[in-house]
Write a protein that holds these residues in place. Structure first.
Motif, PDB file in Angstrom:
ATOM      1  N   THR A  76       6.931  29.647  51.081  1.00  0.00           N
ATOM      2  CA  THR A  76       7.378  29.175  52.395  1.00  0.00           C
ATOM      3  C   THR A  76       6.211  28.701  53.237  1.00  0.00           C
ATOM      4  OG1 THR A  76       7.255  31.411  53.294  1.00  0.00           O
ATOM      5  CG2 THR A  76       9.383  30.672  52.462  1.00  0.00           C
ATOM      6  N   ASN A  77       5.061  29.312  53.051  1.00  0.00           N
ATOM      7  CA  ASN A  77       3.896  28.891  53.818  1.00  0.00           C
ATOM      8  C   ASN A  77       3.481  27.475  53.448  1.00  0.00           C
ATOM      9  OD1 ASN A  77       2.119  29.835  55.885  1.00  0.00           O
ATOM     10  ND2 ASN A  77       0.492  29.741  54.384  1.00  0.00           N
ATOM     11  N   ARG A  85       5.422  25.114  52.258  1.00  0.00           N
ATOM     12  CA  ARG A  85       6.446  24.145  52.643  1.00  0.00           C
ATOM     13  C   ARG A  85       6.597  24.006  54.153  1.00  0.00           C
ATOM     14  NH1 ARG A  85      11.342  26.015  51.333  1.00  0.00           N
ATOM     15  NH2 ARG A  85      10.615  28.016  50.619  1.00  0.00           N
ATOM     16  N   LEU A  86       6.468  25.086  54.898  1.00  0.00           N
ATOM     17  CA  LEU A  86       6.864  25.064  56.304  1.00  0.00           C
ATOM     18  C   LEU A  86       5.738  25.284  57.306  1.00  0.00           C
ATOM     19  CD1 LEU A  86      10.098  27.181  55.825  1.00  0.00           C
ATOM     20  CD2 LEU A  86       9.917  24.703  55.979  1.00  0.00           C
ATOM     21  N   GLN A  87       4.505  25.429  56.844  1.00  0.00           N
ATOM     22  CA  GLN A  87       3.400  25.694  57.763  1.00  0.00           C
ATOM     23  C   GLN A  87       3.208  24.552  58.758  1.00  0.00           C
ATOM     24  OE1 GLN A  87      -0.318  26.548  55.851  1.00  0.00           O
ATOM     25  NE2 GLN A  87      -1.250  27.291  57.699  1.00  0.00           N
ATOM     26  N   LYS A  88       3.291  23.334  58.309  1.00  0.00           N
ATOM     27  CA  LYS A  88       3.149  22.180  59.210  1.00  0.00           C
ATOM     28  C   LYS A  88       4.291  22.123  60.216  1.00  0.00           C
ATOM     29  CE  LYS A  88      -0.262  19.407  57.809  1.00  0.00           C
ATOM     30  NZ  LYS A  88      -1.337  18.939  58.598  1.00  0.00           N
ATOM     31  N   LEU A  89       5.496  22.427  59.776  1.00  0.00           N
ATOM     32  CA  LEU A  89       6.666  22.361  60.637  1.00  0.00           C
ATOM     33  C   LEU A  89       6.584  23.361  61.782  1.00  0.00           C
ATOM     34  CD1 LEU A  89       9.541  21.187  61.082  1.00  0.00           C
ATOM     35  CD2 LEU A  89      10.373  23.060  59.670  1.00  0.00           C
ATOM     36  N   TYR A  90       6.218  24.598  61.474  1.00  0.00           N
ATOM     37  CA  TYR A  90       6.154  25.633  62.493  1.00  0.00           C
ATOM     38  C   TYR A  90       4.794  25.714  63.184  1.00  0.00           C
ATOM     39  CZ  TYR A  90      10.663  27.351  60.958  1.00  0.00           C
ATOM     40  OH  TYR A  90      11.991  27.461  60.663  1.00  0.00           O
ATOM     41  N   GLY A  91       3.773  25.117  62.581  1.00  0.00           N
ATOM     42  CA  GLY A  91       2.456  25.099  63.201  1.00  0.00           C
ATOM     43  C   GLY A  91       1.726  26.433  63.152  1.00  0.00           C
ATOM     44  N   ASP A 119      -4.471  20.293  52.949  1.00  0.00           N
ATOM     45  CA  ASP A 119      -3.502  19.255  53.278  1.00  0.00           C
ATOM     46  C   ASP A 119      -3.322  18.322  52.090  1.00  0.00           C
ATOM     47  OD1 ASP A 119      -2.919  20.010  55.881  1.00  0.00           O
ATOM     48  OD2 ASP A 119      -4.700  18.992  56.662  1.00  0.00           O
TER      49      ASP A 119
END
Length: 90
Positions: A48-49, A51-57, A77
């Protein structure tokens, strides 16, 4: 984001294989040039980190990075996805 294991820093302790809730890390089978058996990534897209780190910041899990005594695990990146036209023939 993409998960990376720095083979020059990893000593093969396999702590990451024990703590990952998604079972992304598997014990390695072949030694690297230093003779250390480095863990391998098994379907890292489940993280999850990654996939979603950019989304949640922010860091969402990161247990593998925190447990690593050699700081050999990090996220880098990825290049942006370039859409390409695909032709499907029947």
């Amino acid at each position: 984001m993409k998960l990376m294991i720095d083979e020059t820093r990893c000593k093969g302790c396999n702590l990451c294989t024990l703590v990952c809730p998604y079972k992304i890390f598997q014990e390695g089978t072949a030694p690297n040039r230093r003779g250390v058996v480095v863990p391998v990534l098994d379907r890292p897209e489940r993280c999850t980190n990654c996939r979603l780190q950019k989304l949640y910041g922010r860091v969402l899990c990161g247990v593998c990075q925190m447990i690593c005594p050699d700081q050999a695990i990090r996220w880098v990146d990825e290049k942006p996805y370039n859409p390409e036209k695909v032709v499907i023939e029947y």
